[in-house]
Design a protein around this motif. Sequence first.
Motif, PDB file in Angstrom:
ATOM      1  N   GLY A 315       2.885  29.970  27.525  1.00 24.06           N
ATOM      2  CA  GLY A 315       3.625  29.436  28.663  1.00 24.06           C
ATOM      3  C   GLY A 315       2.932  29.699  29.986  1.00 24.06           C
ATOM      4  O   GLY A 315       2.841  28.802  30.841  1.00 24.06           O
ATOM      5  N   VAL A 316       2.422  30.905  30.157  1.00 25.02           N
ATOM      6  CA  VAL A 316       1.754  31.240  31.415  1.00 25.02           C
ATOM      7  C   VAL A 316       0.444  30.479  31.541  1.00 25.02           C
ATOM      8  O   VAL A 316       0.121  29.937  32.611  1.00 25.02           O
ATOM      9  CB  VAL A 316       1.522  32.763  31.522  1.00 25.02           C
ATOM     10  N   ARG A 317      -0.313  30.405  30.451  1.00 27.64           N
ATOM     11  CA  ARG A 317      -1.576  29.670  30.536  1.00 27.64           C
ATOM     12  C   ARG A 317      -1.338  28.181  30.788  1.00 27.64           C
ATOM     13  O   ARG A 317      -2.108  27.532  31.495  1.00 27.64           O
ATOM     14  CB  ARG A 317      -2.400  29.884  29.259  1.00 27.64           C
ATOM     15  N   ARG A 318      -0.255  27.642  30.221  1.00 23.50           N
ATOM     16  CA  ARG A 318       0.087  26.237  30.476  1.00 23.50           C
ATOM     17  C   ARG A 318       0.452  26.041  31.949  1.00 23.50           C
ATOM     18  O   ARG A 318       0.025  25.061  32.589  1.00 23.50           O
ATOM     19  CB  ARG A 318       1.233  25.809  29.572  1.00 23.50           C
ATOM     20  N   ALA A 319       1.221  26.968  32.493  1.00 24.12           N
ATOM     21  CA  ALA A 319       1.603  26.865  33.907  1.00 24.12           C
ATOM     22  C   ALA A 319       0.384  27.016  34.819  1.00 24.12           C
ATOM     23  O   ALA A 319       0.281  26.345  35.851  1.00 24.12           O
ATOM     24  CB  ALA A 319       2.651  27.929  34.236  1.00 24.12           C
ATOM     25  N   GLN A 324      -4.375  23.850  37.956  1.00 27.08           N
ATOM     26  CA  GLN A 324      -5.825  23.669  37.922  1.00 27.08           C
ATOM     27  C   GLN A 324      -6.578  24.989  37.714  1.00 27.08           C
ATOM     28  O   GLN A 324      -7.666  25.199  38.262  1.00 27.08           O
ATOM     29  CB  GLN A 324      -6.322  22.980  39.200  1.00 27.08           C
ATOM     30  N   ILE A 325      -5.995  25.880  36.922  1.00 29.08           N
ATOM     31  CA  ILE A 325      -6.652  27.143  36.575  1.00 29.08           C
ATOM     32  C   ILE A 325      -6.676  27.251  35.056  1.00 29.08           C
ATOM     33  O   ILE A 325      -5.631  27.200  34.410  1.00 29.08           O
ATOM     34  CB  ILE A 325      -5.910  28.364  37.174  1.00 29.08           C
ATOM     35  N   SER A 326      -7.872  27.386  34.484  1.00 26.90           N
ATOM     36  CA  SER A 326      -8.006  27.485  33.029  1.00 26.90           C
ATOM     37  C   SER A 326      -8.327  28.911  32.617  1.00 26.90           C
ATOM     38  O   SER A 326      -9.322  29.495  33.074  1.00 26.90           O
ATOM     39  CB  SER A 326      -9.117  26.555  32.528  1.00 26.90           C
ATOM     40  N   VAL A 327      -7.476  29.452  31.743  1.00 24.75           N
ATOM     41  CA  VAL A 327      -7.664  30.786  31.169  1.00 24.75           C
ATOM     42  C   VAL A 327      -7.627  30.633  29.653  1.00 24.75           C
ATOM     43  O   VAL A 327      -6.834  29.848  29.121  1.00 24.75           O
ATOM     44  CB  VAL A 327      -6.564  31.764  31.649  1.00 24.75           C
ATOM     45  N   THR A 328      -8.453  31.390  28.943  1.00 22.74           N
ATOM     46  CA  THR A 328      -8.556  31.273  27.493  1.00 22.74           C
ATOM     47  C   THR A 328      -7.884  32.452  26.800  1.00 22.74           C
ATOM     48  O   THR A 328      -8.079  33.612  27.188  1.00 22.74           O
ATOM     49  CB  THR A 328     -10.040  31.212  27.061  1.00 22.74           C
ATOM     50  N   GLY A 329      -7.118  32.151  25.756  1.00 21.29           N
ATOM     51  CA  GLY A 329      -6.475  33.186  24.963  1.00 21.29           C
ATOM     52  C   GLY A 329      -7.363  33.646  23.824  1.00 21.29           C
ATOM     53  O   GLY A 329      -8.571  33.414  23.800  1.00 21.29           O
ATOM     54  N   GLY A 330      -6.747  34.290  22.832  1.00 20.73           N
ATOM     55  CA  GLY A 330      -7.496  34.812  21.698  1.00 20.73           C
ATOM     56  C   GLY A 330      -7.817  33.733  20.679  1.00 20.73           C
ATOM     57  O   GLY A 330      -7.291  32.617  20.730  1.00 20.73           O
ATOM     58  N   ASN A 358      -3.402  35.030  42.985  1.00 17.98           N
ATOM     59  CA  ASN A 358      -2.397  34.347  43.803  1.00 17.98           C
ATOM     60  C   ASN A 358      -1.420  33.570  42.925  1.00 17.98           C
ATOM     61  O   ASN A 358      -0.198  33.593  43.146  1.00 17.98           O
ATOM     62  CB  ASN A 358      -3.081  33.383  44.784  1.00 17.98           C
ATOM     63  N   ALA A 359      -1.939  32.871  41.932  1.00 16.47           N
ATOM     64  CA  ALA A 359      -1.086  32.073  41.055  1.00 16.47           C
ATOM     65  C   ALA A 359      -0.176  32.951  40.211  1.00 16.47           C
ATOM     66  O   ALA A 359       1.009  32.641  40.017  1.00 16.47           O
ATOM     67  CB  ALA A 359      -1.949  31.190  40.158  1.00 16.47           C
ATOM     68  N   LEU A 360      -0.703  34.055  39.687  1.00 14.21           N
ATOM     69  CA  LEU A 360       0.119  34.946  38.867  1.00 14.21           C
ATOM     70  C   LEU A 360       1.229  35.597  39.685  1.00 14.21           C
ATOM     71  O   LEU A 360       2.344  35.809  39.182  1.00 14.21           O
ATOM     72  CB  LEU A 360      -0.760  36.017  38.216  1.00 14.21           C
ATOM     73  N   GLU A 361       0.936  35.927  40.934  1.00 22.06           N
ATOM     74  CA  GLU A 361       1.983  36.479  41.795  1.00 22.06           C
ATOM     75  C   GLU A 361       3.162  35.519  41.869  1.00 22.06           C
ATOM     76  O   GLU A 361       4.333  35.926  41.757  1.00 22.06           O
ATOM     77  CB  GLU A 361       1.439  36.745  43.201  1.00 22.06           C
ATOM     78  N   ASP A 362       2.858  34.251  42.023  1.00 23.01           N
ATOM     79  CA  ASP A 362       3.904  33.236  42.155  1.00 23.01           C
ATOM     80  C   ASP A 362       4.610  32.999  40.824  1.00 23.01           C
ATOM     81  O   ASP A 362       5.844  32.989  40.745  1.00 23.01           O
ATOM     82  CB  ASP A 362       3.284  31.942  42.669  1.00 23.01           C
ATOM     83  N   LEU A 363       3.856  32.839  39.745  1.00 25.46           N
ATOM     84  CA  LEU A 363       4.440  32.512  38.443  1.00 25.46           C
ATOM     85  C   LEU A 363       5.255  33.657  37.859  1.00 25.46           C
ATOM     86  O   LEU A 363       6.294  33.437  37.229  1.00 25.46           O
ATOM     87  CB  LEU A 363       3.329  32.130  37.452  1.00 25.46           C
ATOM     88  N   LEU A 364       4.780  34.885  38.052  1.00 24.82           N
ATOM     89  CA  LEU A 364       5.445  36.044  37.451  1.00 24.82           C
ATOM     90  C   LEU A 364       6.439  36.714  38.393  1.00 24.82           C
ATOM     91  O   LEU A 364       7.159  37.633  37.982  1.00 24.82           O
ATOM     92  CB  LEU A 364       4.398  37.068  36.999  1.00 24.82           C
TER      93      LEU A 364
END
Length: 382
Positions: A315-319, A324-330, A358-364
Amino acid sequence: MFEDPYTEHVLLTPGPTPIHPRAQQALMRPMLGHMDPEIFALNTEIQADLRAMYGTTDTTFTALLAGTGSLGMEAGFANLVESGDEVLVCANGSFGRRMADMAARYGANVRLVTAPLGEAINPDDVAAQMNGVQMVAVVHGETSTGVLNPVPQIAQIARQHGALLTVDAVTTAGMEPFHMAEWGVDYAYTGAQKCLSAPPGLAPVAISDRAMARYHARRTPTPLWYCDFEGLRDYWERHTYHHTVPVNLHYALHAALRAALDEGMLNRKARVQHVGQAIQAALAPLGFTPYVQRPEDRLPTVLALRLPEGFDDAGVRRALRERQISVTGGLGATAGLIWRLGLMGETARPAPYRALMNALEDLLGVQGLTERFNDALEPVPA
């Protein structure tokens, strides 16, 4: 609905990495034929720069394969392995196991040395299986788990037993010093889109004199015509036609590689460590912890972080992707368990990770991530 192709995207994956500005500019050069004297001159410069990047001898053959890092992996087995050869593969992640699969497909009797996910290969385990081995293959930086394997120690064991050593340097060469000649590596490869921040589609390789001697002693022709070592040499050194190389990718790789050497491998290594430490300092209060327990086994260029309990990985990676931020999981067994944050090439800079904080501050709904990140970046290394 398609995105605006010119929207700035923050790419934090363990490959590909953002294209270096000098490489991006080089892509705009006019096309020339792959047999043009200007391209041969460019290729000669690339070969010299690859020797510097890999830390080779002056006689080591270097070249670009027209494919990604996986072609670099396959070319090594295709040229240096024959049916019935004993090949020891160090497999502690997805790419080590890919090596084992490829070696077997070229007729090798594959012996595996394994380690639990998140742990480095034990050189003693390698030494215990060396009887009769003709090649050892190891991934230097296992991208799937963020583990750094002890290549210098494994190389010493291989040399003591007269075996060739193949090293996957996809997440190390070009971002920190690589000592091919000093360590005793016989075949090394990487991908253009990793530490060098060039476009995907090229695999820079280095082939030692010992590896070339093994190639020339083959009983059978190399089964992979496209990357036959002698065919490559025909083009790269004798300037005779073999196959059509992607000229524009050569332009870009040349520019990115020269930028890396201009910066210096020690400076690039320091940049990776500096940004990586700041990321960990910022995310630690949320419960992110290093997946690899022993600090000396952690791969600096792929920061593997165990996720906090109850964290909504997908969910967080989708958000983030919507921003426009790409993060890779396991991968595989680590899916939903870790994030793998790329710190190669142009990704290993403060700005992309400041955007993530900045994005994580907002999302979380938390505060202080960006501030902790910025604080950990001071003082900036010289």
